[in-house]
Design an enzyme around this catalytic site. Structure first.
Site, short mmCIF file in Angstrom:
data_model
loop_
_atom_site.label_atom_id
_atom_site.label_comp_id
_atom_site.label_asym_id
_atom_site.label_seq_id
_atom_site.Cartn_x
_atom_site.Cartn_y
_atom_site.Cartn_z
CD GLU A 157 38.43 17.64 19.68
OE1 GLU A 157 39.03 17.59 18.59
OE2 GLU A 157 37.42 16.96 19.95
N GLY A 198 37.67 15.39 11.73
CA GLY A 198 37.02 14.45 10.83
C GLY A 198 35.60 14.11 11.25
CB ALA A 199 34.18 12.39 13.92
CB SER A 200 33.47 16.55 16.59
OG SER A 200 34.80 16.71 17.04
CB THR A 201 33.20 21.31 13.84
OG1 THR A 201 33.86 22.58 13.66
CG2 THR A 201 31.71 21.55 13.97
CD GLN A 202 35.52 20.09 18.65
OE1 GLN A 202 34.71 19.19 18.47
NE2 GLN A 202 36.69 20.14 18.02
#
Length: 486
Positions: A157, A198-202
């Site tokens: 992602e 909403g559930a992860s960050t990259q």
């Protein structure tokens, strides 16, 4: 003059005309691709179009359509998987209206699911598989070349988002009209990518010098050049999961109280939640022994305390695990020092856009704006923003302070490097996200080797068309002279 020779010359002339117009038609015959971004809170469909003769060159891809699927993310259909497939139909119908009927069966269609489905797979892998199976079943009812539905990794992602941004901004290669060739811009033009879902960050970027931990690196060969990018994804650190984790920690600190002060919520705003809601996500650690087994309700009472909000959010990160290391974010995760400019999109952009902080404001102005917003009462906010979603409005203070903590304390941006972050959601006319990079990769539209066009060839079939025009005119002139002689 021999009539058969004249007919032959004229026939050649006519055939060349048809070839020429065929070339022009090919130049404008577009191809299409579709990608579903199945996120944790919602799903979107993007339709892309490009000239068919560019597939193995630089292929200028444009976004023809974006469609937001009605309802929540597909992971919410764990108890009713067929509904996940049904939810996509409205957008699919819209998409097929922009693709010519004769081209629909050749349109590659992909669905990539992100952190919401990663979490569901951890909790209930069979339910996750069933949702993907139902989506596949629905897609196969449509006249398209469906290429599969899968859960992509957080690192994919991040990397695909990085490709999308730099592709759209022509950071990899661009055509130089002056030099009549494709050139590679300076490496300084390559941007890093910051994505908040909403559930992860990259986070993804090209580090300066060598990278110590190659496990955190993605390697790409694009247009004949190697790119080693650092990319890392933090599951459970997306904004929605952060809000849940923050609420859980505040409730546990309050022990058995039924009324808990929430520093990030607006003053006079109350929200009642059930302790059982924390058992639905691995991020809130359903097995946490501190959680009461009883299903009691707790009311969170807003205090509008900006500094208290920052303190509470910082406790969600384990900064001490890094010790004195500067090459570390939190929870002991390695990260080389940030370098270059960054493109912050998704929830980074949406939260700051709401607060009017996407115009390159200084860090001091950003802090001051967030602090001032956090002190506003619920009555003030709800009357000032009547159009805003009432479920989202009370969370902007927490979201903004979370973004500050993530960027400054974790990723280690500072007063000077803050100005290297651009908060934006579009590049040109296309939405920024991982979907375009995903499609470009799977359709091989970004070649590993430098295409012929990078070596000085003309940028399309127009060079061939020009040659045909010259030859056609010459033959036409010959045919005309022959006719006059006859």
């Amino acid at each position: 003059m021999c009539p058969s020779l004249l007919r032959s010359v004229w026939g050649t002339f006519t055939a060349l005309q048809w070839c020429f117009w065929g070339i022009l038609g090919a130049e404008h015959s577009g191809r299409y691709g579709m990608v579903f971004d199945a996120g944790s809170s919602h799903t979107s469909l993007y339709v892309y179009e490009w000239d068919s003769d560019k597939e193995n060159d630089t292929g200028v891809v444009s976004q023809t359509l974006s469609c937001d699927v009605q309802g929540p993310g597909i992971s919410s259909y764990a108890n009713n998987p067929p509904k996940a497939g049904d939810s996509l139909k409205e957008c699919l119908d819209k998409a097929l209206k922009v693709v010519p009927t004769e081209k629909q069966r050749d349109v590659p269609v992909y669905l990539g699911a992100t952190a919401g489905m990663r979490l569901l797979r951890l909790r209930n892998s069979s339910a996750a598989d069933q949702i993907l199976a139902e989506i596949t079943k629905t897609m196969q009812e449509y006249p398209v070349a469906f290429r599969g539905a899968r859960i992509i990794t957080g690192e994919e992602e991040g990397a695909y988002g990085w490709i999308t941004i730099n592709y759209l901004l022509e950071s990899f290669t661009k055509y130089s009209p002056k030099a009549h060739t494709w050139v590679r811009p300076e490496a300084a033009n390559i941007l890093g990518a910051l994505d908040l879902g909403g559930a992860s960050t990259q986070i993804s970027f090209i580090p300066k010098g060598s990278v110590i931990n190659w496990n955190e690196t993605s390697r790409f060969m694009l247009y004949g050049y190697n790119y080693n990018i650092y990319t890392h994804s933090y599951l459970c650190y997306g904004q929605n999961e952060m809000v849940k984790r923050l609420a859980k920690e505040l409730i546990l600190q309050g022990e058995e109280l039924v009324l808990i002060e929430h520093p990030c919520y607006p003053k006079d705003y109350n929200e009642t939640i059930s302790l059982s809601s924390f058992h639905t996500s691995p991020c809130t650690n359903a097995s946490d022994p501190r959680l009461s087994p009883s299903d009691r309700n707790v009311t969170l009472e807003g205090r509008g305390n900006a500094s208290g909000c920052l303190v509470a959010i910082r406790k969600l990160f384990n900064f001490s695990a890094c010790g004195q290391s500067q090459d570390c974010t939190f929870d002991g995760v390695y990260q080389p020092p940030i370098s270059g400019q960054f493109f912050a999109f998704s929830a980074f952009y949406y939260n700051f856009k709401f607060l009017n902080l996407t115009e390159g404001q200084s860090l001091a102005t950003v802090r001051e704006t967030i602090e001032r917003f956090c002190t506003r009462s619920w009555e003030d906010l709800s009357s000032s923003y009547p159009e805003e979603n009432p479920g989202r409005l009370p969370k902007y203070c927490a979201n903004a302070n979370y973004i500050l903590t993530l960027l400054l304390d974790a990723y280690k941006f500072n007063e000077s490097s803050w100005n290297n972050i651009v908060f934006q959601m579009k590049a040109g006319s296309a939405d920024v996200g991982w979907t375009l990079g995903y499609m470009l990769n799977l359709t091989n539209m970004i070649p590993a080797e430098a295409p012929g066009l990078l070596k000085g060839q003309a940028p399309s079939l127009w060079a061939a068309a020009v040659a045909f025009i010259t030859l056609t005119l010459a033959l036409g002139l010959v045919a005309l002279l022959l006719l006059l002689r006859v």
